[in-house]
Enzyme design. Structure first.
Site, PDB file in Angstrom:
ATOM      1  N   SER A 127       0.819  -1.216   0.000  1.00 28.01           N
ATOM      2  CA  SER A 127       0.000   0.000   0.000  1.00 28.01           C
ATOM      3  C   SER A 127       0.853   1.266   0.000  1.00 28.01           C
ATOM      4  O   SER A 127       1.946   1.300   0.596  1.00 28.01           O
ATOM      5  CB  SER A 127      -0.868  -0.019   1.262  1.00 28.01           C
ATOM      6  OG  SER A 127      -1.366   1.260   1.555  1.00 28.01           O
ATOM      7  N   TYR A 152      -2.309   0.058  10.254  1.00 25.23           N
ATOM      8  CA  TYR A 152      -2.464  -0.576   8.938  1.00 25.23           C
ATOM      9  C   TYR A 152      -1.187  -0.416   8.117  1.00 25.23           C
ATOM     10  O   TYR A 152      -0.648  -1.386   7.567  1.00 25.23           O
ATOM     11  CB  TYR A 152      -3.654   0.041   8.196  1.00 25.23           C
ATOM     12  CG  TYR A 152      -3.733  -0.348   6.742  1.00 25.23           C
ATOM     13  CD1 TYR A 152      -4.057  -1.655   6.364  1.00 25.23           C
ATOM     14  CD2 TYR A 152      -3.463   0.576   5.724  1.00 25.23           C
ATOM     15  CE1 TYR A 152      -4.112  -2.023   5.023  1.00 25.23           C
ATOM     16  CE2 TYR A 152      -3.520   0.218   4.386  1.00 25.23           C
ATOM     17  CZ  TYR A 152      -3.840  -1.083   4.039  1.00 25.23           C
ATOM     18  OH  TYR A 152      -3.889  -1.449   2.708  1.00 25.23           O
TER      19      TYR A 152
HETATM   20  N1  LIG Z   1      -8.343  -0.880  -2.273  1.00 28.32           N
HETATM   21  C1  LIG Z   1      -7.285  -0.080  -2.146  1.00 28.32           C
HETATM   22  O1  LIG Z   1      -7.336   1.110  -2.463  1.00 28.32           O
HETATM   23  C2  LIG Z   1      -5.978  -0.619  -1.622  1.00 28.32           C
HETATM   24  C3  LIG Z   1      -4.909   0.276  -1.509  1.00 28.32           C
HETATM   25  C4  LIG Z   1      -3.700  -0.204  -1.030  1.00 28.32           C
HETATM   26  C5  LIG Z   1      -3.557  -1.544  -0.701  1.00 28.32           C
HETATM   27  N2  LIG Z   1      -4.640  -2.381  -0.811  1.00 28.32           N
HETATM   28  C6  LIG Z   1      -4.443  -3.789  -0.444  1.00 28.32           C
HETATM   29  O2  LIG Z   1      -4.940  -4.598  -1.502  1.00 28.32           O
HETATM   30  C7  LIG Z   1      -5.526  -5.780  -0.958  1.00 28.32           C
HETATM   31  C8  LIG Z   1      -6.956  -5.926  -1.452  1.00 28.32           C
HETATM   32  O3  LIG Z   1      -7.706  -4.783  -1.046  1.00 28.32           O
HETATM   33  P1  LIG Z   1      -9.268  -4.650  -1.328  1.00 28.32           P
HETATM   34  O4  LIG Z   1      -9.583  -3.217  -1.380  1.00 28.32           O
HETATM   35  O5  LIG Z   1      -9.637  -5.548  -2.460  1.00 28.32           O
HETATM   36  O6  LIG Z   1      -9.839  -5.213   0.058  1.00 28.32           O
HETATM   37  P2  LIG Z   1     -11.027  -6.253   0.364  1.00 28.32           P
HETATM   38  O7  LIG Z   1     -11.306  -6.119   1.822  1.00 28.32           O
HETATM   39  O8  LIG Z   1     -12.150  -6.041  -0.595  1.00 28.32           O
HETATM   40  O9  LIG Z   1     -10.365  -7.660   0.054  1.00 28.32           O
HETATM   41  C9  LIG Z   1      -9.594  -8.364   1.017  1.00 28.32           C
HETATM   42  C10 LIG Z   1     -10.117  -9.781   1.108  1.00 28.32           C
HETATM   43  O10 LIG Z   1      -9.333 -10.477   2.068  1.00 28.32           O
HETATM   44  C11 LIG Z   1     -10.197 -11.340   2.778  1.00 28.32           C
HETATM   45  N3  LIG Z   1      -9.627 -11.647   4.093  1.00 28.32           N
HETATM   46  C12 LIG Z   1      -9.518 -10.787   5.157  1.00 28.32           C
HETATM   47  N4  LIG Z   1      -8.981 -11.430   6.199  1.00 28.32           N
HETATM   48  C13 LIG Z   1      -8.733 -12.706   5.795  1.00 28.32           C
HETATM   49  C14 LIG Z   1      -8.203 -13.851   6.441  1.00 28.32           C
HETATM   50  N5  LIG Z   1      -7.818 -13.818   7.733  1.00 28.32           N
HETATM   51  N6  LIG Z   1      -8.086 -15.009   5.738  1.00 28.32           N
HETATM   52  C15 LIG Z   1      -8.496 -15.066   4.433  1.00 28.32           C
HETATM   53  N7  LIG Z   1      -9.029 -14.004   3.784  1.00 28.32           N
HETATM   54  C16 LIG Z   1      -9.136 -12.832   4.448  1.00 28.32           C
HETATM   55  C17 LIG Z   1     -11.513 -10.593   2.902  1.00 28.32           C
HETATM   56  O11 LIG Z   1     -12.631 -11.443   3.123  1.00 28.32           O
HETATM   57  C18 LIG Z   1     -11.577  -9.863   1.564  1.00 28.32           C
HETATM   58  O12 LIG Z   1     -12.362 -10.576   0.620  1.00 28.32           O
HETATM   59  C19 LIG Z   1      -5.408  -5.671   0.556  1.00 28.32           C
HETATM   60  O13 LIG Z   1      -4.247  -6.357   0.947  1.00 28.32           O
HETATM   61  C20 LIG Z   1      -5.236  -4.185   0.795  1.00 28.32           C
HETATM   62  O14 LIG Z   1      -4.525  -3.933   1.975  1.00 28.32           O
HETATM   63  C21 LIG Z   1      -5.843  -1.946  -1.263  1.00 28.32           C
END
Ligand SMILES: NC(=O)c1ccc[n+]([C@@H]2O[C@H](COP(=O)([O-])OP(=O)(O)OC[C@H]3O[C@@H](n4cnc5c(N)ncnc54)[C@H](O)[C@@H]3O)[C@@H](O)[C@H]2O)c1
Length: 325
Positions: A127, A152
């Protein structure tokens, strides 16, 4: 045919990535626990397009369950891993840092343990928050990242460092991708664009934290998916890449643009700045451009138009209400 493990594949970014992998002929195994951070029913909807594909397998499991991960690796001939499962979001991490550390830190360790004996490409969803609260833009991958502004951010940096240690010790080819605020269809319901759109559509007040001058680099989800595929295909050594839109928009402008896309006027309610928020993010994507052929292609306005089309269609179906954030 390659078999890829996508942790968090039922989430926002993961579900788009899985569809792209399937479209190019790969086999996909999703490992996701449908965490209730936001309504699991939304995640069921996220996977609707992919789930009936014979090259798609859904495993409902928790990263905390080492036995489940071991069993999965024993039965699947994985060629690579994209690790997106995490607790995402800055503000809730301040309320519950232990949960973030458990999932994002320890969960990542459990996964890396499975790769010790099988050093296949490992792509980690990191991130922009790892850059901390700084004013100097754009952010470059070789900038120091030792001043996280939230638990985070600290857990995401920890994930990068844990992956580095595993790479060094066991030769796991690794790419850490620093995503810059991703948006588009299926965006998490508590994220700014989705939340603002809901508030404007429903005629409610849009809470604007601070004076609206904070700036963010927003990245359309298809661009992030293209960069992730390229990082997976060219995974060698240990590399960190910014995947950003490489442009900034102020919070006040963003709210205006969302309202325009919806054809409505926003009613703004000023609130004090929130702890954990950073003043600015902006990606230098030179490295990703040179090494991965990455280039953000979808402008903010176009991305917002696509988001709004999805948002309205999704509401027509009746958005699952619980845990909307
Ligand atoms: N969306 C953004 O803008 C953004 C920005 C920077 C980084 N990220 C990173 O990208 C990744 C995806 O983000 P997103 O926005 O799609 O989030 P999201 O919450 O939609 O997806 C994350 C998924 O991980 C699953 N999950 C959570 N805990 C878990 C566990 N203990 N075991 C198995 N599965 C688990 C959740 O059920 C969810 O479906 C994450 O790692 C997030 O930190 C996202």
């Amino acid at each position: 045919m390659r078999t890829l493990l996508v942790t968090g594949g039922a989430g926002f970014i993961g579900s788009h990535l899985c569809e792209a992998l399937l479209a190019r002929g790969d086999r996909v195994v999703v490992f996701d626990n449908f965490d209730p951070f936001y309504a699991p029913a939304i995640k069921e909807r996220n996977i609707e397009r992919a789930r009936d594909n014979p090259r798609y397998r859904l495993v409902r499991g928790d990263l905390g369950d080492e036995k489940a991960l071991a069993a999965l690796f024993a039965e699947e001939p994985f060629d690579g891993v994209v690790h997106l499962a995490a607790l995402a979001g800055v503000r809730p991490s301040i309320k519950n840092p232990a949960a973030y550390e458990r999932v994002n830190g320890l969960g990542t360790v459990h996964l890396l343990e499975r790769l010790r004996e099988r050093p296949i490409p490992f792509v980690f969803g990191s991130s922009s928050s790892v850059y901390g609260a700084r004013d100097r833009v754009p952010f470059r991958e070789d900038d120091a990242c030792a001043t996280p502004a939230s638990p985070y951010a600290a857990t995401k940096r920890a994930g990068e460092l844990l992956a580095y240690a595993s790479h060094r010790l066991f030769g796991i080819p690794t790419a850490c991708l620093r995503f810059f605020t991703v948006f588009g269809p299926r965006q998490r319901p508590e994220m700014a664009i989705h939340k603002f759109a809901r508030q404007i559509e429903e005629g409610g007040a849009v809470p604007m934290f601070g004076d609206g001058s904070t700036r963010r680099d927003y990245t359309y989800v298809d661009d992030v998916v293209s960069g992730t595929l390229a990082a997976l295909d060219r995974c060698a050594g240990y590399e960190i890449y910014n995947l950003g839109g490489s442009r900034m928009v102020t919070l006040a402008d963003l709210i205006e643009k969302i309202a325009q896309a919806l054809g409505k006027r926003p009613r703004i309610e000023r609130r004090p700045e929130e702890p954990g928020d950073v003043p600015v993010t902006c990606a230098d994507v030179t490295k990703a451009g040179e090494r991965l052929g990455y280039a953000p292609r979808v402008p903010l306005e176009e991305g917002l138009a696509r988001f709004v089309a999805w948002f309205r269609a999704d509401r027509e179906r009746g958005t699952p209400l619980e845990g909307r954030g």
